[in-house]
Design an enzyme around this catalytic site. Structure first.
Site, PDB file in Angstrom:
ATOM      1  N   ARG A   1      27.971 -14.538  13.589  1.00  0.00           N
ATOM      2  CA  ARG A   1      28.791 -13.813  14.558  1.00  0.00           C
ATOM      3  C   ARG A   1      29.360 -14.681  15.669  1.00  0.00           C
ATOM      4  O   ARG A   1      30.538 -14.608  15.981  1.00  0.00           O
ATOM      5  CB  ARG A   1      27.977 -12.701  15.243  1.00  0.00           C
ATOM      6  CG  ARG A   1      28.035 -11.387  14.565  1.00  0.00           C
ATOM      7  CD  ARG A   1      26.714 -10.705  14.771  1.00  0.00           C
ATOM      8  NE  ARG A   1      25.665 -11.532  14.211  1.00  0.00           N
ATOM      9  CZ  ARG A   1      25.290 -11.486  12.943  1.00  0.00           C
ATOM     10  NH1 ARG A   1      25.845 -10.637  12.144  1.00  0.00           N
ATOM     11  NH2 ARG A   1      24.352 -12.297  12.467  1.00  0.00           N
ATOM     12  N   THR A   2      28.517 -15.489  16.274  1.00  0.00           N
ATOM     13  CA  THR A   2      28.992 -16.209  17.455  1.00  0.00           C
ATOM     14  C   THR A   2      30.118 -17.161  17.063  1.00  0.00           C
ATOM     15  O   THR A   2      31.179 -17.182  17.682  1.00  0.00           O
ATOM     16  CB  THR A   2      27.824 -16.954  18.131  1.00  0.00           C
ATOM     17  OG1 THR A   2      26.793 -16.008  18.391  1.00  0.00           O
ATOM     18  CG2 THR A   2      28.248 -17.587  19.440  1.00  0.00           C
TER      19      THR A   2
ATOM     20  N   LYS B   1      23.761 -39.229  11.750  1.00  0.00           N
ATOM     21  CA  LYS B   1      23.658 -40.699  11.726  1.00  0.00           C
ATOM     22  C   LYS B   1      22.939 -41.213  12.964  1.00  0.00           C
ATOM     23  O   LYS B   1      22.843 -42.409  13.190  1.00  0.00           O
ATOM     24  CB  LYS B   1      25.055 -41.322  11.706  1.00  0.00           C
ATOM     25  CG  LYS B   1      25.899 -40.981  10.507  1.00  0.00           C
ATOM     26  CD  LYS B   1      27.212 -41.773  10.631  1.00  0.00           C
ATOM     27  CE  LYS B   1      28.264 -41.271   9.680  1.00  0.00           C
ATOM     28  NZ  LYS B   1      29.579 -41.842  10.018  1.00  0.00           N
TER      29      LYS B   1
ATOM     30  N   ARG C   1      26.460 -24.672  20.113  1.00  0.00           N
ATOM     31  CA  ARG C   1      25.100 -24.126  19.918  1.00  0.00           C
ATOM     32  C   ARG C   1      24.211 -25.284  19.497  1.00  0.00           C
ATOM     33  O   ARG C   1      24.587 -26.091  18.659  1.00  0.00           O
ATOM     34  CB  ARG C   1      25.109 -23.053  18.830  1.00  0.00           C
ATOM     35  CG  ARG C   1      23.709 -22.654  18.410  1.00  0.00           C
ATOM     36  CD  ARG C   1      23.700 -21.444  17.527  1.00  0.00           C
ATOM     37  NE  ARG C   1      24.058 -20.241  18.266  1.00  0.00           N
ATOM     38  CZ  ARG C   1      24.045 -19.023  17.737  1.00  0.00           C
ATOM     39  NH1 ARG C   1      23.701 -18.852  16.477  1.00  0.00           N
ATOM     40  NH2 ARG C   1      24.378 -17.980  18.467  1.00  0.00           N
TER      41      ARG C   1
ATOM     42  N   HIS D   1      21.987 -17.585  26.232  1.00  0.00           N
ATOM     43  CA  HIS D   1      23.096 -17.280  25.322  1.00  0.00           C
ATOM     44  C   HIS D   1      24.078 -16.393  26.102  1.00  0.00           C
ATOM     45  O   HIS D   1      24.176 -15.192  25.864  1.00  0.00           O
ATOM     46  CB  HIS D   1      22.536 -16.559  24.088  1.00  0.00           C
ATOM     47  CG  HIS D   1      23.490 -16.423  22.946  1.00  0.00           C
ATOM     48  ND1 HIS D   1      24.848 -16.662  23.036  1.00  0.00           N
ATOM     49  CD2 HIS D   1      23.263 -16.064  21.650  1.00  0.00           C
ATOM     50  CE1 HIS D   1      25.400 -16.443  21.859  1.00  0.00           C
ATOM     51  NE2 HIS D   1      24.468 -16.091  21.008  1.00  0.00           N
TER      52      HIS D   1
HETATM   53  C1  NCD Z   1      21.300 -14.350  18.370  1.00  0.00           C
HETATM   54  C2  NCD Z   1      21.051 -15.824  18.682  1.00  0.00           C
HETATM   55  O1  NCD Z   1      21.596 -16.698  17.995  1.00  0.00           O
HETATM   56  O2  NCD Z   1      20.312 -16.037  19.620  1.00  0.00           O
HETATM   57  N1  NCD Z   1      22.341 -14.141  17.453  1.00  0.00           N
HETATM   58  C3  NCD Z   1      23.631 -14.095  17.904  1.00  0.00           C
HETATM   59  O3  NCD Z   1      24.126 -15.012  18.506  1.00  0.00           O
HETATM   60  N2  NCD Z   1      24.305 -12.965  17.700  1.00  0.00           N
HETATM   61  C4  NCD Z   1      20.061 -13.621  18.004  1.00  0.00           C
HETATM   62  C5  NCD Z   1      19.227 -14.131  16.870  1.00  0.00           C
HETATM   63  O4  NCD Z   1      19.550 -15.113  16.205  1.00  0.00           O
HETATM   64  O5  NCD Z   1      18.202 -13.500  16.640  1.00  0.00           O
END
Ligand code: NCD
Length: 313
Positions: free
Chosen positions: A59-60, A88, A109, A137
């Site tokens: 999703r993100t 590397k 991320r 997040h």
């Molecule tokens: C979450 C995350 O990555 O922290 N997912 C997301 O970004 N929608 C929650 C999760 O992974 O459980």
């Protein structure tokens, strides 16, 4: 809308990088986008967004990419560290300095807590934290808050229950921190004793004089909730698989439990879900987690447009 122009060039590492007024302006913008498909379309033409994902994401990453493409901009990046020079041995600082040469903003991320802060120190273009380990997040928080505002009409005077892995769940940490700035929010944290909220988040709640409770049993609290925020047990952050297996199915939200909840309660989940919400709940009108994913794209469109200083903002 006047606060949005102040967001041009800004970095977003944790929820408190935005004031409440700035968040409200982003939500207004996201609601305009939701109402009118053409709103801000093409406003980021010629801009490039780097999406650097050192950890899995559906999703993100996709919602950031969809957001940028809908604004008329373009994306480049990687979805797993194996395909970057990190494999590397390149340092994060160097990878970020490179990406900042190519793109107008960076979404990252990373499995390490603090990675986004470090990236923000080395990047000459805005960095947006899409999750740093079990820490924060902030764009999931914008998604969660916009969903609450759209579905309940307000963010305030609410009882919010968080259930599941509250120790490693970064979305919980960011949302609890952000909600502590709103008026009259009561929070109930439901988790096994081994997965309770970290002390540093509890201190923030105490500082804001938030009424909060820690419980182990979902059935004891579900009746009083306006929002139930379910989370999965974060397998990738456990030191051993046995503990994960023992704890993973502690809570399962099913139709029986939903029958004890308020008629207007909403169920949120950042997704992905594993077993913690049974599929029978999906058809309950209070299940809002897929709608929530859609709001994630609108609010990320608003954020990117604002940070990149797009035309009408
Ligand atoms: C979450 C995350 O990555 O922290 N997912 C997301 O970004 N929608 C929650 C999760 O992974 O459980």
């Amino acid at each position: 809308m006047q606060n949005i122009s102040k967001l041009k060039g800004r970095y977003l590492v944790e929820p408190e990088d935005l004031t409440l007024e700035e968040m409200e302006s982003l939500f207004n913008l996201a609601e305009n986008i939701e109402k009118d498909d053409a709103y801000l379309r093409e406003s980021c033409r010629g801009k490039l967004l780097a999406t650097l994902f050192f950890e899995p994401s559906t999703r993100t990453r996709l919602s950031f990419e969809a957001a940028m493409l809908r604004l008329g901009g373009s994306c480049l990046g990687f979805a797993e560290p194996g395909s970057s020079s990190a494999s590397k041995g390149e340092s994060l600082a160097d990878t970020i300095r490179m990406a900042a040469c190519y793109a107008d903003a960076i979404v990252m991320r990373n499995p390490k807590e603090g990675a986004a802060l470090l990236a923000s120190r080395y990047s000459s273009v805005p960095v947006i934290n899409a999750g740093d380990g079990g820490h924060h997040h902030p764009t999931q928080t914008l998604t969660d808050l916009l969903t609450i505002r759209r579905l309940l009409g307000k963010i305030g005077n609410l009882t919010v229950g968080f259930c599941g892995d509250l120790k490693f769940g970064r979305t919980v940490h960011s949302l609890a921190k952000a909600l502590s700035r709103y008026v009259n929010i009561k929070m109930i944290f439901i988790s096994p004793a081994e997965l309770t909220l970290p002390d540093y988040i509890k201190s923030i709640l105490q500082k804001h004089k938030i009424e909060y409770y820690e419980k182990e049993n979902l059935d004891d609290s579900i009746q009083e909730l306006d929002v139930l925020y379910m989370t999965r047990v974060q397998r990738e952050r456990f030191f051993n698989e046995e503990d994960y297996i023992r704890l993973k199915d502690t809570y399962v939200l099913n139709s029986g439990r939903m029958s004890q909840a308020k008629e207007k309660m909403i169920v949120l989940h950042p997704l992905p879900r594993v077993n913690e919400i049974s599929v029978e709940v999906d058809s309950d009108p209070r299940a809002a987690y897929f709608t929530q994913a859609k709001y994630g794209m609108y609010v990320r469109m608003a954020l990117l447009a604002a940070i990149l200083g797009a035309g009408q903002c």
